[in-house]
Design a protein around this motif. Structure first.
Motif, PDB file in Angstrom:
ATOM      1  N   PHE A   9      27.874 -43.005  68.860  1.00  0.00           N
ATOM      2  CA  PHE A   9      27.977 -43.992  67.746  1.00  0.00           C
ATOM      3  C   PHE A   9      26.486 -43.964  66.925  1.00  0.00           C
ATOM      4  O   PHE A   9      25.530 -43.497  67.482  1.00  0.00           O
ATOM      5  N   SER A  10      26.414 -43.946  65.707  1.00  0.00           N
ATOM      6  CA  SER A  10      25.451 -43.850  64.728  1.00  0.00           C
ATOM      7  C   SER A  10      24.559 -45.113  64.885  1.00  0.00           C
ATOM      8  O   SER A  10      25.150 -46.317  64.786  1.00  0.00           O
ATOM      9  N   ILE A  11      23.469 -44.850  64.957  1.00  0.00           N
ATOM     10  CA  ILE A  11      22.326 -46.056  65.145  1.00  0.00           C
ATOM     11  C   ILE A  11      21.688 -46.142  63.592  1.00  0.00           C
ATOM     12  O   ILE A  11      21.327 -47.164  62.988  1.00  0.00           O
ATOM     13  N   MET A  30      20.410 -39.884  73.959  1.00  0.00           N
ATOM     14  CA  MET A  30      20.120 -40.152  72.429  1.00  0.00           C
ATOM     15  C   MET A  30      20.162 -38.621  71.654  1.00  0.00           C
ATOM     16  O   MET A  30      19.984 -37.778  72.429  1.00  0.00           O
ATOM     17  N   ALA A  31      20.456 -38.910  70.362  1.00  0.00           N
ATOM     18  CA  ALA A  31      20.818 -37.365  69.994  1.00  0.00           C
ATOM     19  C   ALA A  31      20.126 -37.497  68.122  1.00  0.00           C
ATOM     20  O   ALA A  31      20.672 -38.799  67.708  1.00  0.00           O
ATOM     21  N   SER A  71      13.453 -48.327  77.030  1.00  0.00           N
ATOM     22  CA  SER A  71      12.231 -47.616  76.383  1.00  0.00           C
ATOM     23  C   SER A  71      12.842 -46.272  75.727  1.00  0.00           C
ATOM     24  O   SER A  71      12.047 -46.057  74.732  1.00  0.00           O
ATOM     25  N   THR A  72      13.518 -45.728  76.221  1.00  0.00           N
ATOM     26  CA  THR A  72      14.186 -44.340  75.715  1.00  0.00           C
ATOM     27  C   THR A  72      14.795 -44.528  74.256  1.00  0.00           C
ATOM     28  O   THR A  72      14.644 -43.726  73.339  1.00  0.00           O
ATOM     29  N   ARG A  73      15.563 -45.771  74.346  1.00  0.00           N
ATOM     30  CA  ARG A  73      15.851 -45.986  72.866  1.00  0.00           C
ATOM     31  C   ARG A  73      14.971 -46.349  72.096  1.00  0.00           C
ATOM     32  O   ARG A  73      14.988 -45.961  70.762  1.00  0.00           O
ATOM     33  N   GLU A  77      14.160 -44.272  68.570  1.00  0.00           N
ATOM     34  CA  GLU A  77      13.971 -44.647  67.237  1.00  0.00           C
ATOM     35  C   GLU A  77      12.779 -44.763  66.419  1.00  0.00           C
ATOM     36  O   GLU A  77      12.710 -44.339  65.269  1.00  0.00           O
ATOM     37  N   ARG A  78      11.913 -44.690  67.145  1.00  0.00           N
ATOM     38  CA  ARG A  78      10.378 -44.421  66.770  1.00  0.00           C
ATOM     39  C   ARG A  78      10.228 -42.911  66.392  1.00  0.00           C
ATOM     40  O   ARG A  78       9.798 -42.710  65.173  1.00  0.00           O
TER      41      ARG A  78
END
Length: 101
Positions: A9-11, A30-31, A71-73, A77-78
């Protein structure tokens, strides 16, 4: 009745910069996907952050483990924000709002 959610799913996505952030619950990753090959500076940032190139899917991925999932998410995002700003600067695109979906 359970609701079906797309996977991955797109973030976030910046269509002008040509970069998108996704999460796959099925693949536990995460991609970050680019519409064009990114510059070496962007590739170096991805590698420094622990992302690896997946040639089959043509995406940069980072595993999401249960113990460090949040923390990975956040780090992904950062990194996405940093990468999209770098690409915008390289392309001479003004800073602007992205479409968060």
């Amino acid at each position: 009745k359970p609701i079906s959610v797309p996977d991955p799913f797109s973030i976030a996505g910046d269509y002008l910069a040509g970069v998108h952030l996704f999460e796959s619950k099925r693949d536990h990753q995460m991609a970050i996907k680019f519409e064009e090959k990114p510059s070496q500076a962007v590739i170096d940032k991805l590698k420094e952050a622990g992302f690896r190139w997946n040639p089959a899917d043509r995406i940069w991925t980072h595993a999401v483990w249960p113990a460090t999932a949040m923390s990975t998410r956040i780090k992904a995002e950062r990194l996405y924000q940093e990468v999209r700003q770098t690409i915008r600067q390289e392309k001479g695109i003004e800073s602007g709002q992205e479409i968060p979906f």
